[in-house]
Design a protein around this motif. Structure first.
Motif, PDB file in Angstrom:
ATOM      1  N   ASN A 257       0.817  -1.209   0.000  1.00 19.33           N
ATOM      2  CA  ASN A 257       0.000   0.000   0.000  1.00 19.33           C
ATOM      3  C   ASN A 257       0.851   1.260   0.000  1.00 19.33           C
ATOM      4  OD1 ASN A 257      -2.400  -1.434   0.013  1.00 19.33           O
ATOM      5  ND2 ASN A 257      -2.427  -1.604   2.236  1.00 19.33           N
ATOM      6  N   ARG A 258       2.059   1.154   0.572  1.00 20.22           N
ATOM      7  CA  ARG A 258       2.947   2.323   0.590  1.00 20.22           C
ATOM      8  C   ARG A 258       3.281   2.754  -0.831  1.00 20.22           C
ATOM      9  NH1 ARG A 258       8.720   1.529   3.175  1.00 20.22           N
ATOM     10  NH2 ARG A 258       7.434   0.835   4.924  1.00 20.22           N
ATOM     11  N   ALA A 259       3.406   1.779  -1.718  1.00 19.47           N
ATOM     12  CA  ALA A 259       3.732   2.098  -3.112  1.00 19.47           C
ATOM     13  C   ALA A 259       2.545   2.742  -3.823  1.00 19.47           C
ATOM     14  CB  ALA A 259       4.152   0.836  -3.853  1.00 19.47           C
ATOM     15  N   GLN A 260       1.338   2.539  -3.286  1.00 15.43           N
ATOM     16  CA  GLN A 260       0.143   3.059  -3.932  1.00 15.43           C
ATOM     17  C   GLN A 260      -0.340   4.358  -3.312  1.00 15.43           C
ATOM     18  OE1 GLN A 260      -2.534  -0.231  -3.500  1.00 15.43           O
ATOM     19  NE2 GLN A 260      -1.523  -1.482  -5.044  1.00 15.43           N
ATOM     20  N   VAL A 261      -0.187   4.491  -2.002  1.00 15.29           N
ATOM     21  CA  VAL A 261      -0.662   5.680  -1.303  1.00 15.29           C
ATOM     22  C   VAL A 261       0.441   6.732  -1.319  1.00 15.29           C
ATOM     23  CG1 VAL A 261      -1.589   6.592   0.857  1.00 15.29           C
ATOM     24  CG2 VAL A 261      -2.143   4.262   0.141  1.00 15.29           C
ATOM     25  N   LYS A 262       0.360   7.648  -2.265  1.00 12.92           N
ATOM     26  CA  LYS A 262       1.385   8.677  -2.437  1.00 12.92           C
ATOM     27  C   LYS A 262       0.719  10.039  -2.530  1.00 12.92           C
ATOM     28  CE  LYS A 262       4.362   5.571  -5.142  1.00 12.92           C
ATOM     29  NZ  LYS A 262       5.037   5.380  -6.443  1.00 12.92           N
ATOM     30  N   THR A 263       1.544  11.075  -2.532  1.00  7.11           N
ATOM     31  CA  THR A 263       1.016  12.419  -2.709  1.00  7.11           C
ATOM     32  C   THR A 263       0.332  12.515  -4.076  1.00  7.11           C
ATOM     33  OG1 THR A 263       3.156  13.160  -3.560  1.00  7.11           O
ATOM     34  CG2 THR A 263       2.739  13.483  -1.217  1.00  7.11           C
ATOM     35  N   GLY A 264      -0.788  13.188  -4.080  1.00  3.89           N
ATOM     36  CA  GLY A 264      -1.574  13.313  -5.301  1.00  3.89           C
ATOM     37  C   GLY A 264      -2.665  12.270  -5.416  1.00  3.89           C
ATOM     38  N   GLN A 265      -2.560  11.174  -4.613  1.00  2.00           N
ATOM     39  CA  GLN A 265      -3.582  10.134  -4.632  1.00  2.00           C
ATOM     40  C   GLN A 265      -4.733  10.532  -3.706  1.00  2.00           C
ATOM     41  OE1 GLN A 265      -3.350   7.302  -6.523  1.00  2.00           O
ATOM     42  NE2 GLN A 265      -1.428   8.035  -7.349  1.00  2.00           N
ATOM     43  N   VAL A 266      -5.899  10.004  -3.992  1.00  2.00           N
ATOM     44  CA  VAL A 266      -7.043  10.214  -3.110  1.00  2.00           C
ATOM     45  C   VAL A 266      -6.833   9.382  -1.850  1.00  2.00           C
ATOM     46  CG1 VAL A 266      -9.531   9.926  -2.833  1.00  2.00           C
ATOM     47  CG2 VAL A 266      -8.596  10.692  -5.023  1.00  2.00           C
ATOM     48  N   GLY A 373      -8.546  19.718   1.218  1.00  2.00           N
ATOM     49  CA  GLY A 373      -9.997  19.763   1.293  1.00  2.00           C
ATOM     50  C   GLY A 373     -10.715  18.940   0.255  1.00  2.00           C
ATOM     51  N   THR A 374     -10.009  18.563  -0.825  1.00  2.00           N
ATOM     52  CA  THR A 374     -10.633  17.737  -1.868  1.00  2.00           C
ATOM     53  C   THR A 374     -10.466  16.249  -1.598  1.00  2.00           C
ATOM     54  OG1 THR A 374      -8.663  17.605  -3.290  1.00  2.00           O
ATOM     55  CG2 THR A 374     -10.080  19.574  -3.515  1.00  2.00           C
ATOM     56  N   GLY A 375      -9.730  15.913  -0.553  1.00  2.00           N
ATOM     57  CA  GLY A 375      -9.525  14.506  -0.216  1.00  2.00           C
ATOM     58  C   GLY A 375      -8.254  13.903  -0.771  1.00  2.00           C
ATOM     59  N   LYS A 376      -7.378  14.730  -1.362  1.00  2.00           N
ATOM     60  CA  LYS A 376      -6.120  14.231  -1.909  1.00  2.00           C
ATOM     61  C   LYS A 376      -4.977  14.376  -0.905  1.00  2.00           C
ATOM     62  CE  LYS A 376      -7.013  14.874  -6.838  1.00  2.00           C
ATOM     63  NZ  LYS A 376      -6.533  15.496  -8.102  1.00  2.00           N
ATOM     64  N   ILE A 377      -4.079  13.420  -0.953  1.00  2.00           N
ATOM     65  CA  ILE A 377      -2.896  13.465  -0.084  1.00  2.00           C
ATOM     66  C   ILE A 377      -1.891  14.444  -0.681  1.00  2.00           C
ATOM     67  CG2 ILE A 377      -0.982  12.123   0.865  1.00  2.00           C
ATOM     68  CD1 ILE A 377      -2.805   9.656   0.671  1.00  2.00           C
ATOM     69  N   VAL A 378      -1.456  15.414   0.118  1.00  2.00           N
ATOM     70  CA  VAL A 378      -0.517  16.432  -0.376  1.00  2.00           C
ATOM     71  C   VAL A 378       0.829  16.367   0.332  1.00  2.00           C
ATOM     72  CG1 VAL A 378      -2.330  18.010  -1.124  1.00  2.00           C
ATOM     73  CG2 VAL A 378      -1.483  18.151   1.220  1.00  2.00           C
ATOM     74  N   TYR A 379       0.918  15.566   1.397  1.00  2.00           N
ATOM     75  CA  TYR A 379       2.196  15.467   2.130  1.00  2.00           C
ATOM     76  C   TYR A 379       2.228  14.134   2.873  1.00  2.00           C
ATOM     77  CZ  TYR A 379       5.848  16.412   5.612  1.00  2.00           C
ATOM     78  OH  TYR A 379       6.967  16.356   6.391  1.00  2.00           O
TER      79      TYR A 379
END
Length: 400
Positions: A257-266, A373-379
């Motif tokens: 999941n670490r490879a999938q959950v990145k900045t820019g992902q929901v 606020g849009t639900g995206k990971i930014v950091y």
């Protein structure tokens, strides 16, 4: 590297000259039979191993070492022995029913509840080990497809040694098959065993790769036989509270999941209980930036993180940012309230977050995720980087 004698109970019996083999053996099989007898008498053994591997085609030439302990009184059906291997990179332990390994750098303990046999037999320090020799010497001596010949005596680590070559026709010691003798038609595998004339135990065991491609050589320095190991050594409960415990399945799921959950992902959605009651849902927080801290009691830097996030919480006078600490080991509320109260956490604590941590690919704490606020990971960050997190918060809040 020194044997940690605090793990060894009283009654340690060091090797002495009392096991001196009688006379110079003419037949190499006799040397091995006496070695077999000597090893079968052992209920446990502790030794330091140095492993030298050389692979000509790959250009590999390296040394490795470990402190090894085997308890041969185990009644398990997997190995017939318990072991504990200690290196500079952590420990590997099989306690008779469970395998676990520690990493002092990541401060983690990974344990296996499923496919234990695979993990137990996969350790590097089992290959060409004293355990393997103790197990296979009787088969080597009596197998007609194995030729044992005497070589010139040698001195290894200041010990006079008998040396025998062991040539296996259509056979080899397969580390991928529980270290059994396995048939390989049309092949001859060459091994060399050096036995101490004084102690009657193996000093060195070498596997020469076919076609002169290299070798795997294990050298042993014995620290004691029939010694006791403290009961606590067989449990991962002895590791500091700052170590994160997780199953092998959880660990690999988090890596995936670490490879999938990145900045820019929901950000994956979740709903978790709060210590102060009710449930919190990420879906219901949409429209507001959310800062998540994955943590567990006594994790590295916990007090510093709490102080920093408390300050952020206090500065957020207009309630523009939602901050949540997610306890990631699955502890119940009753086990957390006293700790959280002592820390004086001002921001909400959510619990039973083990599955959420896995979904977010978290296997080290503390870990931080900032969601806009849009639900995206930014950091995303493992460990607290105050400057980077502050800058990310500033940019995210400005965009609101």
């Amino acid at each position: 590297m020194k044997w940690n004698r605090r793990t060894v109970t009283t009654g340690l019996v060091l090797l002495t000259g009392s096991w001196l083999l009688a006379g110079c053996q003419e037949k190499p099989a006799d040397i091995l039979r006496q070695t077999e007898d000597r090893m079968n008498r052992m209920q446990s053994v502790g030794y330091e191993t140095t492993i030298h591997t050389f692979q000509r085609e790959m250009g590999t030439n390296k040394l490795d070492s470990a402190l090894c302990y085997f308890d041969f009184t185990s009644t398990d059906s997997i190995l017939g022995a318990r072991y504990r291997f200690m290196t500079g990179n952590g420990e590997q332990v099989f306690n008779g029913h469970q395998f676990f390994q520690s990493n002092p750098f990541d401060k983690t303990v990974i344990y296996s509840n499923h496919q234990v046999a695979f993990d137990v037999n996969s350790s590097t320090y089992l290959i060409n080990s004293v355990y393997v020799l103790r197990k296979l010497l009787p088969e080597m001596i009596d197998n007609p497809d194995i030729t044992i010949t005497r070589q010139k005596d040698r001195t290894i680590r200041k010990q006079g040694c008998w040396v025998v070559s062991i040539d296996m026709k259509n056979l080899w010691i397969d580390p991928n098959a529980n270290h059994q003798l396995k048939r390989v038609p049309g092949k001859i595998y060459h091994y060399v065993l050096a036995v101490s004339k004084k102690a009657g135990l193996p000093v060195q065991f070498r596997w020469n790769y076919p076609d002169n491609k290299g070798y795997w050589e294990s050298t042993f320095r014995y620290l004691g036989i029939d010694q006791g190991m403290e009961k606590s050594a067989w449990s991962y409960d002895r590791f500091p509270k700052s170590y994160l415990r997780m199953s092998k399945q959880e660990y690999f799921a988090s890596l995936k999941n670490r490879a999938q959950v990145k900045t820019g992902q929901v950000a994956p959605l979740w709903e978790l209980p709060a210590l102060k009651g009710d449930f919190v849902s990420l879906k219901e927080l949409k429209g507001k930036p959310v800062l998540l801290e994955f943590w567990f009691p006594y994790c590295q830097g916990d007090d510093e993180v709490t102080a920093f996030l408390n300050k952020l919480h206090e500065l957020d006078g207009q309630n523009e940012l939602a901050i949540y600490g997610i306890e990631m080991t699955g502890k119940e509320a009753s086990n957390l309230k006293a700790y959280v109260g002592k820390q004086k956490r001002l921001y909400p604590t959510l619990y039973q977050g083990r599955s959420v941590a896995t979904e977010y690919g978290v296997d080290v704490a503390p870990a931080f995720f900032l969601i806009d606020g849009t639900g995206k990971i930014v950091y995303v960050s493992t460990g607290l980087n105050k400057a980077a997190l502050t800058q990310a918060l500033k940019m995210t809040l400005q965009k609101q």
